[in-house]
Design an enzyme around this catalytic site. Structure first.
Site, PDB file in Angstrom:
ATOM      1  N   ARG A  38      21.228  20.157  77.382  1.00  0.00           N
ATOM      2  CA  ARG A  38      22.216  19.477  78.249  1.00  0.00           C
ATOM      3  C   ARG A  38      23.567  20.189  78.183  1.00  0.00           C
ATOM      4  NH1 ARG A  38      19.758  13.436  76.957  1.00  0.00           N
ATOM      5  NH2 ARG A  38      17.778  13.968  77.937  1.00  0.00           N
ATOM      6  N   GLU A 182       9.658   2.272  70.899  1.00  0.00           N
ATOM      7  CA  GLU A 182       9.904   2.862  72.220  1.00  0.00           C
ATOM      8  C   GLU A 182       8.675   3.594  72.772  1.00  0.00           C
ATOM      9  OE1 GLU A 182      12.973   5.866  72.336  1.00  0.00           O
ATOM     10  OE2 GLU A 182      13.015   5.924  74.513  1.00  0.00           O
ATOM     11  N   LYS A 224      11.805  -1.083  73.233  1.00  0.00           N
ATOM     12  CA  LYS A 224      12.578  -0.210  74.138  1.00  0.00           C
ATOM     13  C   LYS A 224      11.615   0.432  75.133  1.00  0.00           C
ATOM     14  CE  LYS A 224      15.634   3.838  74.199  1.00  0.00           C
ATOM     15  NZ  LYS A 224      16.749   4.529  73.569  1.00  0.00           N
ATOM     16  N   SER A 266      16.711   4.548  79.997  1.00  0.00           N
ATOM     17  CA  SER A 266      17.029   4.818  81.401  1.00  0.00           C
ATOM     18  C   SER A 266      16.098   5.878  81.986  1.00  0.00           C
ATOM     19  CB  SER A 266      18.495   5.215  81.579  1.00  0.00           C
ATOM     20  OG  SER A 266      18.837   6.338  80.811  1.00  0.00           O
ATOM     21  N   GLY A 267      15.603   6.802  81.176  1.00  0.00           N
ATOM     22  CA  GLY A 267      14.511   7.683  81.586  1.00  0.00           C
ATOM     23  C   GLY A 267      14.819   8.727  82.643  1.00  0.00           C
ATOM     24  N   GLY A 268      16.104   8.939  82.952  1.00  0.00           N
ATOM     25  CA  GLY A 268      16.440   9.938  83.965  1.00  0.00           C
ATOM     26  C   GLY A 268      16.942   9.310  85.264  1.00  0.00           C
ATOM     27  N   ARG A 299      21.188   8.956  78.686  1.00  0.00           N
ATOM     28  CA  ARG A 299      21.781   9.649  79.838  1.00  0.00           C
ATOM     29  C   ARG A 299      22.557   8.720  80.768  1.00  0.00           C
ATOM     30  NH1 ARG A 299      16.132  12.416  81.142  1.00  0.00           N
ATOM     31  NH2 ARG A 299      15.547  10.578  79.916  1.00  0.00           N
TER      32      ARG A 299
END
Ligand code: 5MM
Length: 350
Positions: A38, A182, A224, A266-268, A299
């Protein structure tokens, strides 16, 4: 309840605190390779000091504890300090934020199952958890990754990951740490919302069966999960309300009421979309479901702040402002009070 550690009440207290009121978790536990990737995309140097500076920016954001109940760190970060010598763990606790720790060692190729992964890290975990507890962590996190594709995820992959999650969770409870469990069904691909729903339901049912088998006290853990959404390249993208409806109905079928809270990844998704979907769940179902509907975003909270920071000290206040804003939007989403106009009226740090 099969757990014999005698600390279930304490664990339930911490789990309850993490999802109390309108707060949620901040995942700042990117592994070094993920963080570096990132940083590289934004032209930020990929060094230990750059990662430390960035994490100090987060930890020192004024007022972050108004929206964030707990922060998930990685092994490098939990050992680091602010420039003035204050350990991050102490800085977080001072801000009213419970320190947590990511303890899986990453998702690796699952033998005999092309395209599928198993999260590793159980060997030696008991000792690592003991050390993290001594350092001040009070909850932990382990992520399993499930990919949707032709004939995957397989039962073999789902069961292997579910068992690893359950063994991790049992070890956490023994060590006095609340396990955040998760299982992430990835958004990558062109699959439909319905395929995501049926896969997520199968994964969650298997995870809770394994948690029961391993004697994990559901009152002292958090889930999660991914939201139930269509694949990123699926031509049909349902509305915010439709995804919220599918997500909560899926969870109602698979997640026991004894679990105190659900903190979504949130996964993107963009920050705005993640907030809008969480908001729609709380508007439509918040008072009718047995668990808190909260967040544990990485993210969707951090991305704008990282992009503003760009590795420059002069950009720290503006980046902290952006971080505070996204955290505040998700706090509003927990109350069912988020709407697009909040994005125009920037939340101001103290
Ligand atoms: C799915 O990733 C978790 C939530 O992040 P998003 O909200 O961005 O989806 C996150 O906690 C993740 O598990 C950590 O960042 C660690 O990831 P890696 O793959 O770097 O260990």
């Amino acid at each position: 309840m099969q757990n014999t550690s005698g600390n279930i009440q304490e664990l339930a207290g911490i789990a309850g605190l993490l999802v109390a009121g309108d707060k949620g978790l901040l995942a700042m536990d990117e592994s070094n390779p993920t963080c570096d990737k990132r940083f590289a995309a934004l032209g930020i140097p990929q060094t230990v000091e750059a990662r430390r500076s960035y994490r100090e920016l987060i930890v020192a954001t004024p007022g972050l504890g108004e929206s964030i109940s707990g922060a998930i760190l990685c092994d490098e970060t939990i050992r680091q300090e602010k420039k003035d010598g204050t350990p991050f763990v102490k800085a977080l606790s001072g801000a009213g934020i419970v320190p947590g720790i990511k303890v899986d060692l990453g998702a690796k190729a699952l033998a005999g199952r092309p395209g599928e992964k198993i999260s590793e890290g159980l060997d030696g975990l008991r000792g690592r958890l003991r050390e993290y507890f001594t350092m001040g962590a009070r909850f932990a996190k382990w992520r399993a990754v499930l990919t949707i594709g032709d004939a995957i995820p397989s039962r073999g992959c789902i069961e292997a990951n579910a068992q690893a999650l359950a063994r991790y969770a049992a070890l956490c409870q023994e060590a006095g740490l609340v396990p955040v469990v998760e299982p992430e069904v990835l958004m990558d691909g062109g699959h439909t919302l319905e395929r995501c729903r049926e896969t997520t339901e199968e994964v969650l049912r298997t995870v809770f069966e394994q948690l029961y088998t391993q004697g994990v006290a559901l009152e002292g853990m958090l889930l999660k999960p991914n939201m139930v959404v269509p694949g990123l390249t699926c031509p049909v993208q349902e509305t915010v309300e439709e995804t919220a409806d599918a997500t909560v109905k899926c969870l109602l079928r698979a997640v026991p009421a004894a679990v105190p809270g659900i903190a979504f990844l949130s996964g993107g998704q963009s920050g705005e979309l993640a907030s809008a979907r969480l908001n729609a769940m709380n508007v439509g179902f918040g008072s009718r479901v047995p668990w808190a509907l909260a967040f544990s975003f990485a993210r969707a909270i951090q991305q704008p702040a990282m992009a503003i920071w760009k590795g420059e000290a002069a950009n720290v206040p503006a980046a902290q402002q952006a971080l505070y804003h996204r955290a505040s939007c998700n706090r509003a989403a927990r109350r069912g009070e988020y709407n697009a106009s909040l994005e125009k009226t920037e939340h101001r740090t103290r």
